[in-house]
Design a protein around this motif. Sequence first.
Motif, PDB file in Angstrom:
ATOM      1  N   LYS A  80       0.601  -1.104   0.008  1.00 44.72           N
ATOM      2  CA  LYS A  80      -0.117   0.096   0.226  1.00 44.72           C
ATOM      3  C   LYS A  80       0.698   1.096  -0.066  1.00 44.72           C
ATOM      4  CE  LYS A  80      -3.808  -1.958   1.888  1.00 44.72           C
ATOM      5  NZ  LYS A  80      -4.774  -2.370   2.881  1.00 44.72           N
ATOM      6  N   LYS A  81       1.116   2.539  -0.839  1.00 45.71           N
ATOM      7  CA  LYS A  81       1.049   3.435  -1.082  1.00 45.71           C
ATOM      8  C   LYS A  81       0.568   4.162   0.448  1.00 45.71           C
ATOM      9  CE  LYS A  81       4.303   2.809  -4.276  1.00 45.71           C
ATOM     10  NZ  LYS A  81       5.453   2.169  -4.750  1.00 45.71           N
ATOM     11  N   THR A  86      -3.363  11.704   8.543  1.00 43.53           N
ATOM     12  CA  THR A  86      -4.603  11.453   9.947  1.00 43.53           C
ATOM     13  C   THR A  86      -4.932  10.581   9.487  1.00 43.53           C
ATOM     14  OG1 THR A  86      -5.879  12.752   8.961  1.00 43.53           O
ATOM     15  CG2 THR A  86      -4.743  14.145   9.894  1.00 43.53           C
ATOM     16  N   LYS A  87      -4.811  10.356  11.105  1.00 44.52           N
ATOM     17  CA  LYS A  87      -5.344   8.438  11.641  1.00 44.52           C
ATOM     18  C   LYS A  87      -7.020   8.584  10.396  1.00 44.52           C
ATOM     19  CE  LYS A  87      -5.581   6.332  15.706  1.00 44.52           C
ATOM     20  NZ  LYS A  87      -6.295   5.919  16.488  1.00 44.52           N
ATOM     21  N   ASN A  88      -7.448   9.353  10.222  1.00 47.39           N
ATOM     22  CA  ASN A  88      -9.163  10.094   9.337  1.00 47.39           C
ATOM     23  C   ASN A  88      -8.934   9.050   8.785  1.00 47.39           C
ATOM     24  OD1 ASN A  88     -11.509  11.006   9.893  1.00 47.39           O
ATOM     25  ND2 ASN A  88     -11.193  11.890   8.209  1.00 47.39           N
ATOM     26  N   GLN A  89      -7.798   9.868   7.914  1.00 51.04           N
ATOM     27  CA  GLN A  89      -7.491   9.149   6.623  1.00 51.04           C
ATOM     28  C   GLN A  89      -6.895   7.358   6.149  1.00 51.04           C
ATOM     29  OE1 GLN A  89      -4.217  12.189   5.587  1.00 51.04           O
ATOM     30  NE2 GLN A  89      -4.612  13.216   3.781  1.00 51.04           N
ATOM     31  N   LYS A  90      -7.109   6.471   6.931  1.00 49.16           N
ATOM     32  CA  LYS A  90      -7.032   5.955   7.203  1.00 49.16           C
ATOM     33  C   LYS A  90      -8.578   4.872   6.880  1.00 49.16           C
ATOM     34  CE  LYS A  90      -3.069   5.546  10.445  1.00 49.16           C
ATOM     35  NZ  LYS A  90      -3.104   5.098  11.528  1.00 49.16           N
ATOM     36  N   TYR A  91      -9.088   5.586   6.491  1.00 45.79           N
ATOM     37  CA  TYR A  91     -10.533   5.173   6.781  1.00 45.79           C
ATOM     38  C   TYR A  91     -10.867   5.370   5.370  1.00 45.79           C
ATOM     39  CZ  TYR A  91     -10.957   5.698  11.934  1.00 45.79           C
ATOM     40  OH  TYR A  91     -10.331   5.990  13.776  1.00 45.79           O
ATOM     41  N   GLU A  92     -10.156   5.535   4.649  1.00 44.39           N
ATOM     42  CA  GLU A  92     -10.594   5.833   2.891  1.00 44.39           C
ATOM     43  C   GLU A  92     -11.220   4.496   2.496  1.00 44.39           C
ATOM     44  OE1 GLU A  92      -7.905   8.174   1.465  1.00 44.39           O
ATOM     45  OE2 GLU A  92      -8.669  10.205   2.161  1.00 44.39           O
ATOM     46  N   LYS A  93     -11.883   4.741   1.536  1.00 42.30           N
ATOM     47  CA  LYS A  93     -12.093   3.279   1.142  1.00 42.30           C
ATOM     48  C   LYS A  93     -11.397   2.947  -0.241  1.00 42.30           C
ATOM     49  CE  LYS A  93     -15.885  -0.509  -0.116  1.00 42.30           C
ATOM     50  NZ  LYS A  93     -16.752  -0.556   0.372  1.00 42.30           N
ATOM     51  N   LEU A  94     -10.839   1.789  -0.677  1.00 40.68           N
ATOM     52  CA  LEU A  94      -9.679   1.591  -1.384  1.00 40.68           C
ATOM     53  C   LEU A  94     -10.562   0.402  -2.464  1.00 40.68           C
ATOM     54  CD1 LEU A  94      -6.246   1.250  -0.115  1.00 40.68           C
ATOM     55  CD2 LEU A  94      -7.740   3.331  -1.049  1.00 40.68           C
ATOM     56  N   ASP A  95     -11.428  -0.345  -2.432  1.00 38.00           N
ATOM     57  CA  ASP A  95     -11.304  -1.774  -2.891  1.00 38.00           C
ATOM     58  C   ASP A  95     -12.933  -2.171  -2.100  1.00 38.00           C
ATOM     59  OD1 ASP A  95     -11.930  -3.869  -4.377  1.00 38.00           O
ATOM     60  OD2 ASP A  95     -10.286  -4.120  -4.680  1.00 38.00           O
ATOM     61  N   SER A  96     -14.283  -3.341  -2.733  1.00 36.30           N
ATOM     62  CA  SER A  96     -14.396  -3.375  -2.349  1.00 36.30           C
ATOM     63  C   SER A  96     -15.165  -5.495  -2.201  1.00 36.30           C
ATOM     64  CB  SER A  96     -16.435  -2.732  -2.928  1.00 36.30           C
ATOM     65  OG  SER A  96     -16.449  -3.499  -4.396  1.00 36.30           O
ATOM     66  N   THR A  97     -13.741  -5.736  -1.903  1.00 35.45           N
ATOM     67  CA  THR A  97     -13.388  -7.540  -1.801  1.00 35.45           C
ATOM     68  C   THR A  97     -14.476  -8.032  -0.470  1.00 35.45           C
ATOM     69  OG1 THR A  97     -12.076  -7.626  -0.564  1.00 35.45           O
ATOM     70  CG2 THR A  97     -11.159  -7.218  -2.811  1.00 35.45           C
ATOM     71  N   LYS A  98     -14.314  -6.931   0.482  1.00 31.97           N
ATOM     72  CA  LYS A  98     -14.717  -7.565   1.910  1.00 31.97           C
ATOM     73  C   LYS A  98     -14.565  -9.481   1.975  1.00 31.97           C
ATOM     74  CE  LYS A  98     -19.509  -5.532   0.838  1.00 31.97           C
ATOM     75  NZ  LYS A  98     -21.038  -5.961   0.259  1.00 31.97           N
ATOM     76  N   TYR A 117      -9.633  -1.086   2.867  1.00 34.77           N
ATOM     77  CA  TYR A 117      -9.021  -0.223   2.907  1.00 34.77           C
ATOM     78  C   TYR A 117      -7.952   0.136   3.398  1.00 34.77           C
ATOM     79  CZ  TYR A 117     -13.878  -0.505   3.712  1.00 34.77           C
ATOM     80  OH  TYR A 117     -15.675  -0.270   4.278  1.00 34.77           O
ATOM     81  N   LEU A 118      -7.702   1.423   3.128  1.00 36.61           N
ATOM     82  CA  LEU A 118      -5.797   1.593   3.908  1.00 36.61           C
ATOM     83  C   LEU A 118      -5.511   1.263   5.213  1.00 36.61           C
ATOM     84  CD1 LEU A 118      -5.724   5.368   3.347  1.00 36.61           C
ATOM     85  CD2 LEU A 118      -4.361   3.874   1.992  1.00 36.61           C
ATOM     86  N   ASP A 119      -6.559   1.232   6.290  1.00 37.93           N
ATOM     87  CA  ASP A 119      -6.274   0.054   7.330  1.00 37.93           C
ATOM     88  C   ASP A 119      -6.988  -0.783   7.158  1.00 37.93           C
ATOM     89  OD1 ASP A 119      -4.226   1.933   9.401  1.00 37.93           O
ATOM     90  OD2 ASP A 119      -5.298   0.210   9.929  1.00 37.93           O
ATOM     91  N   THR A 120      -6.836  -1.695   8.614  1.00 37.49           N
ATOM     92  CA  THR A 120      -6.720  -3.231   8.029  1.00 37.49           C
ATOM     93  C   THR A 120      -8.345  -3.439   9.070  1.00 37.49           C
ATOM     94  OG1 THR A 120      -5.337  -3.389  10.200  1.00 37.49           O
ATOM     95  CG2 THR A 120      -4.367  -3.675   8.172  1.00 37.49           C
ATOM     96  N   GLY A 121      -8.430  -2.458  10.029  1.00 39.20           N
ATOM     97  CA  GLY A 121      -9.085  -2.607  10.891  1.00 39.20           C
ATOM     98  C   GLY A 121      -8.971  -2.512  12.685  1.00 39.20           C
ATOM     99  N   LEU A 122      -8.003  -3.401  12.431  1.00 38.63           N
ATOM    100  CA  LEU A 122      -6.924  -3.188  13.673  1.00 38.63           C
ATOM    101  C   LEU A 122      -5.835  -2.395  14.255  1.00 38.63           C
ATOM    102  CD1 LEU A 122      -7.563  -5.490  16.429  1.00 38.63           C
ATOM    103  CD2 LEU A 122      -5.201  -6.429  15.372  1.00 38.63           C
ATOM    104  N   PHE A 123      -6.386  -1.375  14.732  1.00 34.46           N
ATOM    105  CA  PHE A 123      -4.803  -0.378  14.462  1.00 34.46           C
ATOM    106  C   PHE A 123      -3.471  -1.440  15.810  1.00 34.46           C
ATOM    107  CE2 PHE A 123      -8.027   3.068  14.484  1.00 34.46           C
ATOM    108  CZ  PHE A 123      -7.224   3.163  13.308  1.00 34.46           C
ATOM    109  N   LEU A 124      -2.276  -1.393  15.553  1.00 36.00           N
ATOM    110  CA  LEU A 124      -1.123  -2.529  16.092  1.00 36.00           C
ATOM    111  C   LEU A 124      -1.128  -1.386  17.268  1.00 36.00           C
ATOM    112  CD1 LEU A 124       0.382  -4.627  13.340  1.00 36.00           C
ATOM    113  CD2 LEU A 124      -2.067  -5.329  14.885  1.00 36.00           C
ATOM    114  N   ASP A 125      -0.575  -0.398  16.856  1.00 33.99           N
ATOM    115  CA  ASP A 125      -0.154   0.278  18.028  1.00 33.99           C
ATOM    116  C   ASP A 125      -0.738   1.020  19.345  1.00 33.99           C
ATOM    117  OD1 ASP A 125      -1.882   2.298  16.040  1.00 33.99           O
ATOM    118  OD2 ASP A 125      -1.801   3.873  17.856  1.00 33.99           O
TER     119      ASP A 125
END
Length: 299
Positions: A80-81, A86-98, A117-125
């Motif tokens: 992922k490029k 910001t954290k808010n931008q991590k929520y952007e939709k990229l695809d719809s594979t589900k 999505y840019l993020d994965t559903g789990l903030f590792l930090d």
Amino acid sequence: MIKNYKHKRKWAKRNNIDCYRLYDKEIPDYPYLIDIYKDKVLIYDRRIDKIDAHMADNHHQVIQGLCEIFNITEDELIIKKRAIQTKNQKYEKLDSTKNRFEAREGSAISLINLTDYLDTGLFLDHRPMRLRMASLAKDKKLLNLFCYTSMVSVHAALEGAETVNVDLSNTYLEWSKDNFKANNLDLSKHDFIRESVFDFLTKDQNKYDVIFLDPPTFSNSKRTEKTLDIQKDHNELIEKSMQRLNDNGLLIFSNNKRDFKMNPSLFEKYKIKDITNQTIPEDFKDRKIHVCFEIRALD
């Protein structure tokens, strides 16, 4: 990289963790974040400048090395490029594979999506805080604000907590419910509320034993007229959250703004303890990935 992987793989297995950070921009010429999600390898390419021949060669070395270590093809790597954001931008939709799969974290199961999505559903930090919440909110009432996929709440609920989860995104509230179902938790004991956190805190009259407040650094969602700037707005969020605490209640406040400064006036009103160092995962080199505070009423 091989030595690092062997060490972290053993550490993760010992702690029943499927998802962890393998590499954290540790060498300047290799500005990547590399995360392991069970048997999958996710690479965040943080380069935002023009890539020269040297960087291209380094990139090829990284890709080739990972394929050899994990015995996979380049097509199986997830790249992922990603510029600094910001954290808010991590929520952007990229695809719809589900295309979701289950991953273990301590006693909890999390549903992961590496492609949509840019993020994965789990903030590792926030892994240490999720694990810690299991004891902090055991058999208590937890309010989770800006709840995302509600894994903080899942860990608490597995220890008997009742939870209220608030987010403006219906996508993440549905994901939250699916996470609860994946852990065989009774949804009737938990609330999932789609609303602006500011509006919720203004209207809500309930009291909670523990509140987890983890806002994005910046948000200008179309679903609300208010633009969130955490540096400017944290005072209001904390004040309103503290009004919802029971006597002897605890507010956990966290955010990802690197130069965040707590409003000095809050130290005069509340007992505030910076617990950031206790909440940074040991697999992270970046010790400034977030800040975290315990906030209580004055005695």
